[in-house]
Write an enzyme that holds these catalytic residues in place. Structure first.
Site, PDB file in Angstrom:
ATOM      1  N   SER A   1      37.534  34.631  39.478  1.00  0.00           N
ATOM      2  CA  SER A   1      38.875  34.866  40.027  1.00  0.00           C
ATOM      3  C   SER A   1      39.495  33.513  40.337  1.00  0.00           C
ATOM      4  O   SER A   1      38.789  32.507  40.470  1.00  0.00           O
ATOM      5  CB  SER A   1      38.750  35.674  41.321  1.00  0.00           C
ATOM      6  OG  SER A   1      39.947  35.642  42.069  1.00  0.00           O
TER       7      SER A   1
ATOM      8  N   TYR B   1      34.647  37.136  49.056  1.00  0.00           N
ATOM      9  CA  TYR B   1      35.096  37.252  47.662  1.00  0.00           C
ATOM     10  C   TYR B   1      35.073  35.865  46.994  1.00  0.00           C
ATOM     11  O   TYR B   1      34.479  35.683  45.929  1.00  0.00           O
ATOM     12  CB  TYR B   1      36.513  37.824  47.662  1.00  0.00           C
ATOM     13  CG  TYR B   1      37.066  38.248  46.321  1.00  0.00           C
ATOM     14  CD1 TYR B   1      36.641  39.427  45.714  1.00  0.00           C
ATOM     15  CD2 TYR B   1      38.053  37.497  45.690  1.00  0.00           C
ATOM     16  CE1 TYR B   1      37.176  39.838  44.502  1.00  0.00           C
ATOM     17  CE2 TYR B   1      38.603  37.904  44.484  1.00  0.00           C
ATOM     18  CZ  TYR B   1      38.159  39.075  43.896  1.00  0.00           C
ATOM     19  OH  TYR B   1      38.700  39.476  42.690  1.00  0.00           O
TER      20      TYR B   1
HETATM   21  P1  NAD Z   1      38.920  47.836  38.779  1.00  0.00           P
HETATM   22  O1  NAD Z   1      38.538  48.439  40.071  1.00  0.00           O
HETATM   23  O2  NAD Z   1      40.035  48.453  38.020  1.00  0.00           O
HETATM   24  O3  NAD Z   1      37.643  47.720  37.815  1.00  0.00           O
HETATM   25  C1  NAD Z   1      36.388  47.348  38.324  1.00  0.00           C
HETATM   26  C2  NAD Z   1      35.340  48.293  37.773  1.00  0.00           C
HETATM   27  O4  NAD Z   1      34.069  47.820  38.208  1.00  0.00           O
HETATM   28  C3  NAD Z   1      35.493  49.733  38.269  1.00  0.00           C
HETATM   29  O5  NAD Z   1      35.483  50.645  37.187  1.00  0.00           O
HETATM   30  C4  NAD Z   1      34.256  49.926  39.152  1.00  0.00           C
HETATM   31  O6  NAD Z   1      33.777  51.267  39.131  1.00  0.00           O
HETATM   32  C5  NAD Z   1      33.281  48.947  38.546  1.00  0.00           C
HETATM   33  N1  NAD Z   1      32.227  48.540  39.471  1.00  0.00           N
HETATM   34  C6  NAD Z   1      32.349  48.076  40.731  1.00  0.00           C
HETATM   35  N2  NAD Z   1      31.145  47.815  41.247  1.00  0.00           N
HETATM   36  C7  NAD Z   1      30.239  48.133  40.290  1.00  0.00           C
HETATM   37  C8  NAD Z   1      28.829  48.078  40.242  1.00  0.00           C
HETATM   38  N3  NAD Z   1      28.086  47.684  41.300  1.00  0.00           N
HETATM   39  N4  NAD Z   1      28.216  48.429  39.075  1.00  0.00           N
HETATM   40  C9  NAD Z   1      28.931  48.851  38.019  1.00  0.00           C
HETATM   41  N5  NAD Z   1      30.276  48.958  38.025  1.00  0.00           N
HETATM   42  C10 NAD Z   1      30.918  48.587  39.158  1.00  0.00           C
HETATM   43  O7  NAD Z   1      39.252  46.320  39.145  1.00  0.00           O
HETATM   44  P2  NAD Z   1      39.577  45.029  38.237  1.00  0.00           P
HETATM   45  O8  NAD Z   1      40.655  44.326  38.946  1.00  0.00           O
HETATM   46  O9  NAD Z   1      39.710  45.370  36.831  1.00  0.00           O
HETATM   47  O10 NAD Z   1      38.249  44.183  38.493  1.00  0.00           O
HETATM   48  C11 NAD Z   1      37.461  43.647  37.441  1.00  0.00           C
HETATM   49  C12 NAD Z   1      37.004  42.266  37.834  1.00  0.00           C
HETATM   50  O11 NAD Z   1      38.141  41.397  37.891  1.00  0.00           O
HETATM   51  C13 NAD Z   1      36.358  42.195  39.218  1.00  0.00           C
HETATM   52  O12 NAD Z   1      35.231  41.332  39.159  1.00  0.00           O
HETATM   53  C14 NAD Z   1      37.450  41.598  40.068  1.00  0.00           C
HETATM   54  O13 NAD Z   1      36.943  40.907  41.188  1.00  0.00           O
HETATM   55  C15 NAD Z   1      38.091  40.651  39.073  1.00  0.00           C
HETATM   56  N6  NAD Z   1      39.426  40.182  39.433  1.00  0.00           N
HETATM   57  C16 NAD Z   1      40.449  41.059  39.614  1.00  0.00           C
HETATM   58  C17 NAD Z   1      41.709  40.580  39.940  1.00  0.00           C
HETATM   59  C18 NAD Z   1      42.875  41.504  40.167  1.00  0.00           C
HETATM   60  O14 NAD Z   1      43.918  41.045  40.670  1.00  0.00           O
HETATM   61  N7  NAD Z   1      42.775  42.768  39.799  1.00  0.00           N
HETATM   62  C19 NAD Z   1      41.920  39.202  40.082  1.00  0.00           C
HETATM   63  C20 NAD Z   1      40.854  38.336  39.873  1.00  0.00           C
HETATM   64  C21 NAD Z   1      39.609  38.832  39.549  1.00  0.00           C
END
Ligand code: NAD
Length: 258
Positions: free
Chosen positions: A136, A149
């Site tokens: 991130s 985080y």
């Molecule tokens: P999201 O919630 O849409 O997708 C995340 C997925 O991970 C979900 O389907 C959830 O069920 C799954 N998950 C969570 N914990 C898990 C586990 N222990 N085992 C297996 N699956 C698990 O969210 P997203 O934003 O797409 O997040 C994806 C990645 O991107 C994450 O690592 C998040 O920290 C990172 N991220 C997101 C953003 C943002 O603004 N959305 C910004 C920077 C980084």
């Protein structure tokens, strides 16, 4: 990795948001895709588009079965995306519930290490492959109330840099994906993980499909870092300036002793 067509990608957290967008983008380029997620309802909603596996990435013992299932479906894994994650609890570290800190490290940092231990030996032995670790922007400069985080993400960024050094001689690439705010299901995922009621509505941010296109380019180009939000450049530069400035505080520093 020059070609994505015909490769097998394994994507954790692939049933929603950024992971699902990466899965779709790789599928569109002719890869076969295994999606691993701990959310069965989200996996069911994928309706057969991908090989779908239920996996909690923090459960190290479960990774062997996940690999066996993935390999039975599509053969050895060429591209690993350690993407699963939950959002921050948004309290200051001084007041933070230790369980929230432990959960974040277990899923994002240890969970990604589990993926590396599961699939990187095979890539190294075959002399090809690529690992994408979703960190991130919070890995790259400090932000209040993002303590657990940012710590997990910064740890993952360094894990990735070390892994890249170690695997490059074996023809395996490693990239760190550092998105800024992206519109996904993260608030709902985080609420479920903490046992809180899920918030309604969508979160602000760029489209996850835009992030996924950056990932495609990053895999093809073997980029060390894949970034999405150019407006954060000054914040990252300020942190780098602070870090390098610490060298100027060393008495009689010539830089040679470091
Ligand atoms: P999201 O919630 O849409 O997708 C995340 C997925 O991970 C979900 O389907 C959830 O069920 C799954 N998950 C969570 N914990 C898990 C586990 N222990 N085992 C297996 N699956 C698990 O969210 P997203 O934003 O797409 O997040 C994806 C990645 O991107 C994450 O690592 C998040 O920290 C990172 N991220 C997101 C953003 C943002 O603004 N959305 C910004 C920077 C980084």
């Amino acid at each position: 990795m020059q070609t994505i067509e015909g490769r097998h990608a394994f994507i954790t957290g692939g049933a929603s948001g950024i992971g699902l967008a990466i899965a779709r983008a790789l599928l569109a380029r002719g890869a076969s895709v295994t999606v691993a997620d701990w959310d069965q309802a989200r996996l069911d909603a994928l309706a057969g588009a991908f090989h779908a596996i239920r996996l909690d990435v923090s459960n190290r013992a479960a990774w062997g079965d996940a690999r066996a299932s993935a390999e039975a479906a599509h053969g050895p894994v060429d591209i690993l995306c350690n993407n699963a994650g939950i959002g921050p609890c948004r309290t200051e570290l001084t007041d933070m519930d230790p369980a929230a800190f432990d959960r974040m490290i277990a899923i994002k940092l240890t969970g990604s290490f589990n993926g590396v231990r599961c699939f990187a030996p095979g890539m190294r032995a075959r002399g090809a492959g690529h690992v994408v670790n979703t960190a991130s922007m919070a890995a790259l400069y400090p932000q209040a109330r993002l303590g657990e985080y940012g710590a997990a993400k910064a740890g993952l960024a360094m894990l990735s840099e070390v892994l890249r050094l170690e695997l490059a001689p074996h023809g395996v690439g490693v990239s760190v994906l550092c998105p800024g705010l992206t519109s996904t299901g993260l608030p709902q995922t985080s609420a479920r993980a903490a046992g809180r009621p899920e918030p309604e509505g969508t979160m602000p941010g760029i489209d996850a499909a835009v992030v996924a296109e950056r990932v495609i380019a990053g895999i093809r180009g073997d980029w060390p870092y894949i970034l999405t939000h150019g407006e954060r450049r000054d914040a990252v530069a300020a942190r780098a300036h602070t870090l390098l400035g610490a060298f100027d505080l060393i008495p009689d520093s010539t830089g040679a002793s470091a």
